[in-house]
Motif scaffolding. Structure first.
Motif, PDB file in Angstrom:
ATOM      1  N   VAL A 106     -39.857  22.044  96.007  1.00 49.47           N
ATOM      2  CA  VAL A 106     -41.057  21.483  95.386  1.00 49.47           C
ATOM      3  C   VAL A 106     -42.172  22.519  95.457  1.00 49.47           C
ATOM      4  O   VAL A 106     -42.900  22.745  94.502  1.00 49.47           O
ATOM      5  N   GLU A 107     -42.295  23.155  96.626  1.00 49.62           N
ATOM      6  CA  GLU A 107     -43.260  24.239  96.830  1.00 49.62           C
ATOM      7  C   GLU A 107     -42.479  25.535  97.001  1.00 49.62           C
ATOM      8  O   GLU A 107     -41.541  25.595  97.795  1.00 49.62           O
ATOM      9  N   GLU A 108     -42.873  26.555  96.262  1.00 50.24           N
ATOM     10  CA  GLU A 108     -42.226  27.858  96.406  1.00 50.24           C
ATOM     11  C   GLU A 108     -42.312  28.304  97.859  1.00 50.24           C
ATOM     12  O   GLU A 108     -43.302  28.068  98.536  1.00 50.24           O
ATOM     13  N   GLU A 109     -41.268  28.966  98.345  1.00 51.94           N
ATOM     14  CA  GLU A 109     -41.230  29.453  99.725  1.00 51.94           C
ATOM     15  C   GLU A 109     -40.689  30.874  99.721  1.00 51.94           C
ATOM     16  O   GLU A 109     -40.005  31.288  98.781  1.00 51.94           O
ATOM     17  N   ASN A 110     -41.004  31.612 100.786  1.00 53.45           N
ATOM     18  CA  ASN A 110     -40.493  32.965 100.924  1.00 53.45           C
ATOM     19  C   ASN A 110     -40.274  33.245 102.403  1.00 53.45           C
ATOM     20  O   ASN A 110     -41.226  33.472 103.150  1.00 53.45           O
ATOM     21  N   TRP A 111     -39.011  33.225 102.826  1.00 56.96           N
ATOM     22  CA  TRP A 111     -38.715  33.383 104.249  1.00 56.96           C
ATOM     23  C   TRP A 111     -39.000  34.801 104.742  1.00 56.96           C
ATOM     24  O   TRP A 111     -39.327  34.981 105.922  1.00 56.96           O
ATOM     25  N   VAL A 112     -38.908  35.809 103.885  1.00 52.34           N
ATOM     26  CA  VAL A 112     -39.169  37.194 104.306  1.00 52.34           C
ATOM     27  C   VAL A 112     -40.637  37.339 104.695  1.00 52.34           C
ATOM     28  O   VAL A 112     -40.967  37.857 105.771  1.00 52.34           O
ATOM     29  N   ILE A 113     -41.522  36.850 103.844  1.00 50.91           N
ATOM     30  CA  ILE A 113     -42.958  36.942 104.129  1.00 50.91           C
ATOM     31  C   ILE A 113     -43.300  36.074 105.334  1.00 50.91           C
ATOM     32  O   ILE A 113     -44.068  36.485 106.203  1.00 50.91           O
ATOM     33  N   ARG A 114     -42.712  34.882 105.402  1.00 51.10           N
ATOM     34  CA  ARG A 114     -42.974  33.993 106.544  1.00 51.10           C
ATOM     35  C   ARG A 114     -42.554  34.674 107.847  1.00 51.10           C
ATOM     36  O   ARG A 114     -43.252  34.605 108.849  1.00 51.10           O
ATOM     37  N   TRP A 115     -41.402  35.346 107.857  1.00 45.89           N
ATOM     38  CA  TRP A 115     -40.927  36.051 109.058  1.00 45.89           C
ATOM     39  C   TRP A 115     -41.932  37.125 109.456  1.00 45.89           C
ATOM     40  O   TRP A 115     -42.311  37.229 110.627  1.00 45.89           O
ATOM     41  N   MET A 116     -42.375  37.932 108.501  1.00 45.24           N
ATOM     42  CA  MET A 116     -43.339  39.004 108.795  1.00 45.24           C
ATOM     43  C   MET A 116     -44.636  38.425 109.352  1.00 45.24           C
ATOM     44  O   MET A 116     -45.148  38.897 110.364  1.00 45.24           O
ATOM     45  N   LEU A 117     -45.159  37.412 108.696  1.00 44.37           N
ATOM     46  CA  LEU A 117     -46.427  36.828 109.112  1.00 44.37           C
ATOM     47  C   LEU A 117     -46.309  36.205 110.500  1.00 44.37           C
ATOM     48  O   LEU A 117     -47.175  36.378 111.352  1.00 44.37           O
ATOM     49  N   TRP A 118     -45.215  35.512 110.763  1.00 44.82           N
ATOM     50  CA  TRP A 118     -45.003  34.880 112.075  1.00 44.82           C
ATOM     51  C   TRP A 118     -44.967  35.941 113.171  1.00 44.82           C
ATOM     52  O   TRP A 118     -45.574  35.774 114.227  1.00 44.82           O
ATOM     53  N   HIS A 119     -44.280  37.055 112.923  1.00 45.15           N
ATOM     54  CA  HIS A 119     -44.191  38.112 113.940  1.00 45.15           C
ATOM     55  C   HIS A 119     -45.538  38.779 114.178  1.00 45.15           C
ATOM     56  O   HIS A 119     -45.878  39.075 115.325  1.00 45.15           O
ATOM     57  N   VAL A 120     -46.293  38.995 113.125  1.00 43.96           N
ATOM     58  CA  VAL A 120     -47.631  39.573 113.301  1.00 43.96           C
ATOM     59  C   VAL A 120     -48.476  38.631 114.150  1.00 43.96           C
ATOM     60  O   VAL A 120     -49.111  39.058 115.114  1.00 43.96           O
ATOM     61  N   PHE A 121     -48.469  37.351 113.820  1.00 40.37           N
ATOM     62  CA  PHE A 121     -49.227  36.381 114.617  1.00 40.37           C
ATOM     63  C   PHE A 121     -48.717  36.332 116.049  1.00 40.37           C
ATOM     64  O   PHE A 121     -49.499  36.376 116.992  1.00 40.37           O
ATOM     65  N   ARG A 122     -47.426  36.239 116.220  1.00 40.47           N
ATOM     66  CA  ARG A 122     -46.849  36.068 117.558  1.00 40.47           C
ATOM     67  C   ARG A 122     -47.269  37.179 118.502  1.00 40.47           C
ATOM     68  O   ARG A 122     -47.750  36.932 119.605  1.00 40.47           O
ATOM     69  N   TYR A 123     -47.094  38.401 118.088  1.00 41.40           N
ATOM     70  CA  TYR A 123     -47.393  39.510 118.979  1.00 41.40           C
ATOM     71  C   TYR A 123     -48.881  39.764 119.123  1.00 41.40           C
ATOM     72  O   TYR A 123     -49.337  40.129 120.184  1.00 41.40           O
ATOM     73  N   ARG A 124     -49.641  39.547 118.074  1.00 43.22           N
ATOM     74  CA  ARG A 124     -51.089  39.736 118.177  1.00 43.22           C
ATOM     75  C   ARG A 124     -51.702  38.646 119.043  1.00 43.22           C
ATOM     76  O   ARG A 124     -52.562  38.920 119.867  1.00 43.22           O
TER      77      ARG A 124
END
Length: 180
Positions: A106-124
């Protein structure tokens, strides 16, 4: 259309991420593309952590101040940033993002971008929490976690980067997003 590459859990390692996307860590071009993706995610994180509208509704009328952590940001704001990253992506990173793009939902998703963003948030987020405990000077350059993401070269395997804290002491940390 389902994404060309099956989604990878956000908690998976960078090595598994590269493997899933058919990238090689020993390939200079692949490492540069990863660095560009990281830059795009870092910029996105900066936008999210400074935008009061990205906060969870229950936190909007509190004294919480930027930068916000991943736990403070709504899924809607994160999803909006995923779409924005894709839309603003460089041609080189867009080709990789296309491997994780799912437009069947229903909503477009992108697991590659989500993975990158999650890792940036997690470590920062984790690194900032440790910094606040070590230093009371919030304006220290050491607290600028979303500046030049390539500022410190990757250490030799098995070595831990060292940085100088605002009080003159040293801090040892490993940031896979920055140093990986």
């Amino acid at each position: 259309m389902a994404p060309p590459r099956a989604a990878l859990a956000q908690s998976e390692s960078k090595a598994r991420f590269f493997e899933r996307l058919g990238l090689r860590e020993d390939d200079e071009l692949h490492r540069r593309i990863y660095a560009m993706m990281k830059e795009e995610a870092v910029e996105s994180r900066r936008r999210l952590t400074e935008d009061p509208e990205a906060l969870l509704p229950e936190l909007r009328d509190t004294v919480i101040e930027p930068p916000y952590s991943h736990a403070h940001v709504t899924e809607t704001a994160i999803h909006r940033e995923i779409l924005r990253i894709y839309q603003l992506a460089r041609p080189e990173t867009r080709r990789v993002y296309d491997l994780g793009r799912d437009v069947e939902r229903v909503e477009e998703e992108n697991w590659v971008i989500r993975w990158m963003l999650w890792h940036v948030f997690r470590y920062r987020d984790n690194r900032n929490r440790n910094r606040r405990q070590m230093s009371s000077n919030a304006n220290s350059p050491e607290d600028d976690d979303y500046g030049d993401d390539n500022a410190s070269p990757a250490p030799a395997l098995g070595k831990t980067p060292t940085s100088v804290t605002s009080n003159g002491g040293t801090s040892r940390y490993w940031d896979p997003v920055r140093d990986g």
